[in-house]
Motif scaffolding. Structure first.
Motif, short mmCIF file in Angstrom:
data_model
loop_
_atom_site.label_atom_id
_atom_site.label_comp_id
_atom_site.label_asym_id
_atom_site.label_seq_id
_atom_site.Cartn_x
_atom_site.Cartn_y
_atom_site.Cartn_z
N SER A 122 47.31 72.87 104.57
CA SER A 122 46.41 73.69 105.33
C SER A 122 45.72 74.53 104.40
O SER A 122 46.20 74.89 103.36
N ARG A 123 44.59 74.74 104.66
CA ARG A 123 43.91 75.76 103.90
C ARG A 123 44.10 77.06 104.69
O ARG A 123 43.55 77.29 105.67
N ASN A 124 44.01 77.27 104.81
CA ASN A 124 44.18 78.49 105.66
C ASN A 124 45.52 78.97 105.25
O ASN A 124 46.24 78.16 105.33
N LEU A 146 50.90 79.79 101.97
CA LEU A 146 51.71 79.78 100.75
C LEU A 146 51.72 78.38 100.15
O LEU A 146 51.67 78.22 98.92
N GLU A 147 51.77 77.37 100.98
CA GLU A 147 51.79 75.99 100.50
C GLU A 147 50.62 75.72 99.55
O GLU A 147 50.79 75.13 98.48
N ASN A 148 49.42 76.13 99.93
CA ASN A 148 48.26 75.87 99.10
C ASN A 148 48.34 76.60 97.77
O ASN A 148 47.95 76.05 96.73
N HIS A 149 48.84 77.83 97.77
CA HIS A 149 48.95 78.57 96.52
C HIS A 149 50.01 77.99 95.59
O HIS A 149 49.91 78.11 94.37
#
Length: 400
Positions: free
Chosen positions: A21-23, A163-166
């Motif tokens: 997710s982006r968000n 957090l996943e995206n970071h």
């Protein structure tokens, strides 16, 4: 808000069957933490009409949300999960009507995918819990839309995304989180879970994962996506019996095996996410070399030895943490991941441990001190792979 390509565990068989997710003060009692109630709204509403009449939520018209998101344009998509796509939009903060892009209040609009893995029940569950619960570490649900076949949810906009995206997405926008920010996020997420497990809320989250932890502009962590949440056990019972649902890799082993859900199931999932934060690796990643697909299995031999834990730490934060801080964080992860639920701490204890960790001297450790503990048997990626993208693993749903 969910994750693009998430692999949900969903077992339609009896509870014993097993099947992206982006968000973030005092965690026990926070003046802004409460389970909202009113004379016309029971603490745990059951009927759809009672849930939708929550005085804390705004009922939106579909056309207003369509305009607010510029007709759900693809370039407005923030993320996608089992529920459907999440779009960025703008509304007037006073009238809640659609506003011109770049003006008014920024919102995130989640639209139900009619062919998705989740449906009306999960949509209603989200409203049920977030319509009642308020805490600094839970994402705020602004309102909903129920019009003809359309089902949408409207949230506060979380500027930093998930957090996943970071942790896993490589781009100029998503920079690797520093050690201090990772520990700040971990503490915030832990406070959110501790509140859910408290006597005030008595909720089991059931889908704690890195994509469901959203970050605001100050990297304050807030839990999102309550479609799988359940009320905790009542009348002195030790667990809730339910069909197995969640996300592959994050679900506790005893829950997968028996369908018995407890707060300790959430603690296990927290341990998985904490390990992801410490290592910079996904819990399941089939793009890794053989023997490294499962993060817990790969890291466990190193976590069992104080001399080897640095072999699994994310090289991108090397030199940012103290030896004592790393030891405390990995020890906490190991405790949360205990196979026997009774040996796992509760979330109040997790919060206390993370507060103590942050109180430690967090001065930098010289890189050579950390490297001294590394060896080739359990090393991070070779330098040639450091800049490679973290590709998402293929969905691997569990089967009975």
């Amino acid at each position: 808000m969910g994750s693009c390509f998430s692999a949900r565990i969903k077992a339609e068989s009896p509870p014993h069957a097993g099947a992206n997710s982006r968000n973030v003060s005092n965690h026990r009692r926070d003046l802004s933490s409460s389970r909202l109630s009113s004379p016309s709204l029971p603490q745990t509403p059951r009927s759809e009409s009672e849930i939708l009449e929550s005085p804390n939520l705004k009922s939106f018209g579909f056309n207003d949300l369509k305009t607010a998101t510029r007709n759900f344009r693809p370039d407005s998509v923030l993320g996608e999960g089992g529920f459907g796509c999440v779009f960025k939009g703008w509304i007037d903060e006073h009238t809640f009507k659609a506003a011109r892009p770049g003006t008014g209040l920024v919102i995130a609009v989640k639209r139900l995918n009619q062919e998705g893995l989740q449906g009306h029940k999960e949509w209603l569950t989200e409203i049920n819990y977030l319509g009642q619960l308020r805490h600094p570490n839970l994402v705020k649900l602004v309102g909903y839309c129920l019009e003809d076949e359309h089902r949408l949810l409207v949230y506060e906009f979380m500027r930093r995304g998930s957090l996943e995206n970071h942790l896993f997405r490589r781009s100029s926008y998503f920079q690797p989180l520093s050690w201090n920010l990772r520990m700040k996020v971990a503490l915030g997420a832990a406070k959110g879970l501790a509140y859910l497990h408290s006597p005030e809320a008595k909720v089991i989250y059931r889908d704690f994962k890195s994509s469901n932890i959203l970050l605001d502009s100050n990297y304050k962590a807030k839990l999102s996506d309550f479609g799988l949440a359940k009320d905790g056990p009542m009348d002195g019972k030790s667990h809730v019996s339910t069909r197995v649902m969640g996300t592959y890799g994050y679900a506790a082993p005893e829950y997968i095996a028996t369908g018995h859900l407890t707060t300790k199931s959430d603690v296990y999932s927290f341990g998985v996410v904490l390990l992801e934060m410490l290592t910079g690796r996904r819990v399941i990643d089939k793009t890794r070399p053989p023997g490294e697909h499962n993060l817990i299995e790969w890291a466990k031999p190193c976590l069992a030895s104080k001399r080897r834990i640095f072999q699994v730490m994310d090289v991108r934060i090397e030199g940012q943490y103290s030896l004592g801080g790393a030891l405390r964080a990995t020890t906490l992860a190991v405790k949360c991941l205990a196979i026997e639920p009774k040996y796992r701490p509760n979330m109040d204890e997790v919060v206390k441990a993370l507060v103590q960790l942050q109180d430690l001297d967090s001065g930098s450790v010289k890189n050579e001190v950390v490297r001294k503990h590394r060896n080739k048997t359990c090393s991070q990626d070779a330098p040639s792979r450091k800049a490679a993208s973290y590709a998402r693993p293929s969905p691997s749903p569990m089967v009975a």
